[in-house]
Design a protein around this motif. Structure first.
Motif, mmCIF file in Angstrom:
data_model
loop_
_atom_site.group_PDB
_atom_site.id
_atom_site.type_symbol
_atom_site.label_atom_id
_atom_site.label_comp_id
_atom_site.label_asym_id
_atom_site.label_seq_id
_atom_site.Cartn_x
_atom_site.Cartn_y
_atom_site.Cartn_z
ATOM 1 N N LYS A 151 0.743 -1.084 0.000
ATOM 2 C CA LYS A 151 -0.020 0.278 0.146
ATOM 3 C C LYS A 151 0.896 1.350 -0.165
ATOM 4 O O LYS A 151 0.693 2.154 -0.848
ATOM 5 C CB LYS A 151 -0.905 -0.098 1.185
ATOM 6 N N GLN A 152 1.828 1.379 0.876
ATOM 7 C CA GLN A 152 2.760 2.445 1.090
ATOM 8 C C GLN A 152 3.541 2.926 -0.331
ATOM 9 O O GLN A 152 3.855 3.867 -0.677
ATOM 10 C CB GLN A 152 3.548 2.540 2.143
ATOM 11 N N VAL A 153 3.958 1.536 -0.844
ATOM 12 C CA VAL A 153 5.123 1.673 -1.922
ATOM 13 C C VAL A 153 4.132 2.246 -3.183
ATOM 14 O O VAL A 153 4.619 2.974 -3.864
ATOM 15 C CB VAL A 153 5.543 0.244 -2.354
ATOM 16 N N MET A 154 2.985 1.660 -3.418
ATOM 17 C CA MET A 154 1.920 2.130 -4.428
ATOM 18 C C MET A 154 1.617 3.621 -4.055
ATOM 19 O O MET A 154 1.562 4.323 -5.458
ATOM 20 C CB MET A 154 0.569 1.504 -4.461
ATOM 21 N N LYS A 155 1.718 4.191 -2.920
ATOM 22 C CA LYS A 155 1.449 5.630 -2.950
ATOM 23 C C LYS A 155 2.770 6.394 -3.259
ATOM 24 O O LYS A 155 2.494 7.354 -3.997
ATOM 25 C CB LYS A 155 0.961 5.885 -1.444
ATOM 26 N N ILE A 167 -5.182 5.870 -16.361
ATOM 27 C CA ILE A 167 -4.435 4.728 -15.345
ATOM 28 C C ILE A 167 -5.024 5.241 -14.031
ATOM 29 O O ILE A 167 -4.634 6.284 -13.614
ATOM 30 C CB ILE A 167 -2.867 4.632 -15.738
ATOM 31 N N GLU A 168 -5.684 4.375 -13.454
ATOM 32 C CA GLU A 168 -6.092 5.035 -12.099
ATOM 33 C C GLU A 168 -5.624 3.937 -10.818
ATOM 34 O O GLU A 168 -5.741 2.945 -10.815
ATOM 35 C CB GLU A 168 -7.926 4.883 -11.903
ATOM 36 N N PHE A 169 -4.845 4.675 -10.088
ATOM 37 C CA PHE A 169 -4.263 3.860 -8.834
ATOM 38 C C PHE A 169 -5.367 3.960 -7.744
ATOM 39 O O PHE A 169 -5.821 4.814 -7.290
ATOM 40 C CB PHE A 169 -3.239 4.538 -8.436
ATOM 41 N N ASP A 170 -5.435 2.688 -6.888
ATOM 42 C CA ASP A 170 -6.043 2.826 -5.736
ATOM 43 C C ASP A 170 -5.085 2.025 -4.747
ATOM 44 O O ASP A 170 -5.196 0.594 -4.728
ATOM 45 C CB ASP A 170 -7.320 2.069 -6.111
ATOM 46 N N PRO A 171 -4.278 2.847 -4.186
ATOM 47 C CA PRO A 171 -3.377 2.149 -3.245
ATOM 48 C C PRO A 171 -3.990 1.268 -1.922
ATOM 49 O O PRO A 171 -3.741 0.270 -1.476
ATOM 50 C CB PRO A 171 -2.425 3.321 -2.505
ATOM 51 N N ASP A 172 -5.262 1.953 -1.461
ATOM 52 C CA ASP A 172 -6.140 1.076 -0.455
ATOM 53 C C ASP A 172 -6.423 -0.191 -0.785
ATOM 54 O O ASP A 172 -6.304 -1.356 -0.039
ATOM 55 C CB ASP A 172 -7.251 2.168 -0.043
ATOM 56 N N GLU A 173 -6.773 -0.230 -2.208
ATOM 57 C CA GLU A 173 -7.160 -1.548 -2.477
ATOM 58 C C GLU A 173 -6.281 -2.626 -3.313
ATOM 59 O O GLU A 173 -6.595 -3.602 -3.679
ATOM 60 C CB GLU A 173 -8.486 -1.531 -3.527
ATOM 61 N N LYS A 174 -5.272 -1.831 -3.499
ATOM 62 C CA LYS A 174 -3.954 -2.440 -3.853
ATOM 63 C C LYS A 174 -4.213 -2.706 -5.705
ATOM 64 O O LYS A 174 -4.029 -4.054 -5.928
ATOM 65 C CB LYS A 174 -3.402 -3.715 -3.136
ATOM 66 N N THR A 175 -4.884 -1.837 -6.059
ATOM 67 C CA THR A 175 -5.242 -2.038 -7.534
ATOM 68 C C THR A 175 -4.846 -1.006 -8.457
ATOM 69 O O THR A 175 -4.582 0.059 -8.172
ATOM 70 C CB THR A 175 -6.937 -2.484 -7.908
ATOM 71 N N VAL A 176 -4.751 -1.480 -9.794
ATOM 72 C CA VAL A 176 -4.649 -0.109 -10.772
ATOM 73 C C VAL A 176 -5.678 -0.696 -11.723
ATOM 74 O O VAL A 176 -5.530 -1.724 -12.368
ATOM 75 C CB VAL A 176 -3.055 -0.376 -11.362
#
Length: 215
Positions: A151-155, A167-176
């Protein structure tokens, strides 16, 4: 009596002076303190609340009728297409990332921690959504020898790199989410994902004409 006490005190003092100082132990404690301090600083920076960036929402593509062309592809062909697109998209960017299809989808790049470059490898499992988009679900992460939460790395990735608006990031759900319904090719055609099976090297997409507004 007093003389005996003085002799005992003198003897104890001499014994204490003979005990060697464990320099290695002290050095280890100091080094451990530095490492713990650096990790604490890095974790604090990684978990800081970042400024929310407002992106312009791309218009959703309205596909009509049957596809004008169905394409069966494989990972090698798709990787060539992805590399070509990203090279052109990132040509004016100071930092670069790479996206590649293997048995999983892999996003890799470098970001700096305390001035030192850190290479990350983020692995995804891709899924085709009901509306023909592609969702990438984060499965595992490799960041050198560091043990960091996905989660933190995706942020940090979302903040550090330039990505297309679709391209939509959703770090909380760990999805792109790859919003193909917001992506338009230069020739005016639109893409819809039909099937992605990386293990069997089977990728299928369809091309659609834009909706005729006069109808």
């Amino acid at each position: 009596m007093v003389k005996e006490e003085k002799q005992k005190h003198k003897k104890a003092t001499q014994e204490n002076e003979k005990k060697p100082t464990n320099k290695w132990k002290i050095a280890f404690i100091v080094l451990l303190g530095i490492v713990v301090g650096l990790l604490a600083f890095f974790f604090f920076r990684a978990t800081q609340q970042r400024e929310v960036i407002q992106y312009d929402t791309q218009p959703i593509v309205q596909r009509e009728g049957e596809p004008v062309l169905s394409i069966n592809s494989d990972k090698k062909q798709m990787n060539s297409l992805i590399d070509f697109y990203l090279r052109n998209y990132q040509k004016d960017s100071d930092v670069e990332y790479h996206f590649q299809l293997e048995n999983q989808a892999m996003l890799t790049g470098d970001f700096k921690v305390l001035g030192a470059p850190i290479t990350f490898y983020l692995y995804f499992d891709p899924y085709v959504t009901d509306d023909g988009n592609v969702q990438l679900k984060a499965d595992s992460l490799s960041v050198g020898t560091l043990d960091l939460p996905v989660k933190q790395v995706m942020k940090m990735i979302e903040k550090s790199f330039k990505f297309p608006k679709w391209i939509e990031f959703d770090p909380d759900e760990k999805t792109v989410l790859v919003r193909l319904d917001q992506f338009r090719m230069e020739n005016g055609l639109f893409i819809k994902a039909e099937k992605i099976n990386l293990v069997d090297d089977d990728i299928q997409v369809s091309l659609y004409l834009p909706q005729d507004k006069e109808k």
